[in-house]
Write a protein that holds these residues in place. Sequence first.
Motif, PDB file in Angstrom:
ATOM      1  N   ILE A  71      -7.460   5.411  -4.370  1.00 56.80           N
ATOM      2  CA  ILE A  71      -8.604   5.901  -3.604  1.00 56.80           C
ATOM      3  C   ILE A  71      -8.297   7.309  -3.119  1.00 56.80           C
ATOM      4  O   ILE A  71      -7.355   7.515  -2.347  1.00 56.80           O
ATOM      5  CB  ILE A  71      -8.907   4.981  -2.407  1.00 56.80           C
ATOM      6  N   GLY A  72      -9.056   8.273  -3.594  1.00 52.76           N
ATOM      7  CA  GLY A  72      -8.892   9.650  -3.138  1.00 52.76           C
ATOM      8  C   GLY A  72      -9.698   9.883  -1.871  1.00 52.76           C
ATOM      9  O   GLY A  72     -10.849   9.451  -1.772  1.00 52.76           O
ATOM     10  N   SER A 109       3.952  14.271  -0.154  1.00 51.48           N
ATOM     11  CA  SER A 109       4.836  13.330   0.516  1.00 51.48           C
ATOM     12  C   SER A 109       4.143  11.980   0.527  1.00 51.48           C
ATOM     13  O   SER A 109       2.919  11.897   0.663  1.00 51.48           O
ATOM     14  CB  SER A 109       5.119  13.792   1.951  1.00 51.48           C
ATOM     15  N   GLY A 110       4.917  10.910   0.357  1.00 51.00           N
ATOM     16  CA  GLY A 110       4.340   9.575   0.299  1.00 51.00           C
ATOM     17  C   GLY A 110       5.184   8.545   1.014  1.00 51.00           C
ATOM     18  O   GLY A 110       6.376   8.745   1.252  1.00 51.00           O
ATOM     19  N   ALA A 111       4.548   7.445   1.389  1.00 51.78           N
ATOM     20  CA  ALA A 111       5.249   6.327   2.030  1.00 51.78           C
ATOM     21  C   ALA A 111       4.516   5.048   1.675  1.00 51.78           C
ATOM     22  O   ALA A 111       3.295   5.054   1.456  1.00 51.78           O
ATOM     23  CB  ALA A 111       5.297   6.510   3.544  1.00 51.78           C
ATOM     24  N   PHE A 112       5.246   3.947   1.595  1.00 49.47           N
ATOM     25  CA  PHE A 112       4.604   2.666   1.302  1.00 49.47           C
ATOM     26  C   PHE A 112       5.294   1.554   2.082  1.00 49.47           C
ATOM     27  O   PHE A 112       6.459   1.670   2.482  1.00 49.47           O
ATOM     28  CB  PHE A 112       4.623   2.364  -0.203  1.00 49.47           C
ATOM     29  N   ASP A 154      -4.195  12.764   0.927  1.00 51.09           N
ATOM     30  CA  ASP A 154      -4.653  12.956  -0.444  1.00 51.09           C
ATOM     31  C   ASP A 154      -5.210  11.675  -1.049  1.00 51.09           C
ATOM     32  O   ASP A 154      -6.325  11.658  -1.554  1.00 51.09           O
ATOM     33  CB  ASP A 154      -3.507  13.488  -1.301  1.00 51.09           C
ATOM     34  N   ARG A 155      -4.430  10.570  -0.969  1.00 49.03           N
ATOM     35  CA  ARG A 155      -4.890   9.334  -1.600  1.00 49.03           C
ATOM     36  C   ARG A 155      -4.175   8.119  -1.026  1.00 49.03           C
ATOM     37  O   ARG A 155      -3.100   8.224  -0.442  1.00 49.03           O
ATOM     38  CB  ARG A 155      -4.672   9.390  -3.109  1.00 49.03           C
ATOM     39  N   LEU A 156      -4.793   6.977  -1.243  1.00 48.90           N
ATOM     40  CA  LEU A 156      -4.209   5.672  -0.914  1.00 48.90           C
ATOM     41  C   LEU A 156      -4.241   4.836  -2.181  1.00 48.90           C
ATOM     42  O   LEU A 156      -5.247   4.834  -2.904  1.00 48.90           O
ATOM     43  CB  LEU A 156      -4.999   4.992   0.195  1.00 48.90           C
ATOM     44  N   TRP A 162       0.848  -1.185   0.000  1.00 50.04           N
ATOM     45  CA  TRP A 162       0.000   0.000   0.000  1.00 50.04           C
ATOM     46  C   TRP A 162       0.888   1.240   0.000  1.00 50.04           C
ATOM     47  O   TRP A 162       2.006   1.231   0.479  1.00 50.04           O
ATOM     48  CB  TRP A 162      -0.942   0.031   1.205  1.00 50.04           C
ATOM     49  N   ARG A 163       0.360   2.316  -0.535  1.00 42.33           N
ATOM     50  CA  ARG A 163       1.067   3.595  -0.543  1.00 42.33           C
ATOM     51  C   ARG A 163       0.084   4.698  -0.172  1.00 42.33           C
ATOM     52  O   ARG A 163      -1.016   4.761  -0.729  1.00 42.33           O
ATOM     53  CB  ARG A 163       1.676   3.896  -1.921  1.00 42.33           C
ATOM     54  N   VAL A 164       0.460   5.551   0.762  1.00 45.63           N
ATOM     55  CA  VAL A 164      -0.376   6.667   1.170  1.00 45.63           C
ATOM     56  C   VAL A 164       0.367   7.964   0.864  1.00 45.63           C
ATOM     57  O   VAL A 164       1.594   8.035   0.980  1.00 45.63           O
ATOM     58  CB  VAL A 164      -0.750   6.569   2.664  1.00 45.63           C
TER      59      VAL A 164
END
Length: 229
Positions: free
Chosen positions: A159-160, A189-192, A139-141, A114-116
């Motif tokens: 998914i927004g 910014s993102g992380a998974f 913002d989104r997943l 998963w990434r958020v």
Amino acid sequence: MDWSALLRMPMTVLLVLAAVFALITLVQLVALRQRLHGGRHLAASWRALLCVGAFALTLLLAGAGCALRGYRLLGEEAPVVEIDAHILSPQRWVLTLSWPDGSTRRLQLAGDAWRVEAIVLKWKLPALLAGVPPLYRLDRLSGRYDDPAQEAQAPRTVIGFDEAGAFDLLNLKKQYPRWVPEIDTVYGSGAFLPLVDGGHYAVSLMRTGALVARPDAATAEKISHPLGG
């Protein structure tokens, strides 16, 4: 209900202040009517000015609160969301998202990880000197496949969260930059992390604006030894 989490949302504070000034407006309207009926026109004119000023502040605070819907204050490290994962079939998962304010959301995701992603707003002077902290909102997943070829061809899940709605500070900045000149930078910014059955993950945002994703101990063990070896 976690009130401390609600108070980290600037929308909550602004709408509470808007409600206070709306009450002040009503009080001034009552006082204005009394003075008009009493023939005290000079006193009534002052009440009318106070009424107009309080009503203008009500509209301003309410509008600012709506524009900041979904945004939260960014402290030294702000908890963003916790994620629990359960497998449905190979590369098909159901995730339960839990926010600091106690709200939850259940959704399905395709992929191996998963990434958020989040949006972060930082301020210019004088807001920066006044100590106004950065703001952020999710913002989104999305799902992420380990194989780049599969990432390009397999069904993807995005998914927004759409927490802000149409009347969003970011949209106002793009459409009317002169109206909101205090915003310095807008960036993502993102992380998974890999998905494992029964996995539990915590996502937080550093004051620098970097998203950090951490599995708990049992999840980290499953990630390190996916086959139990």
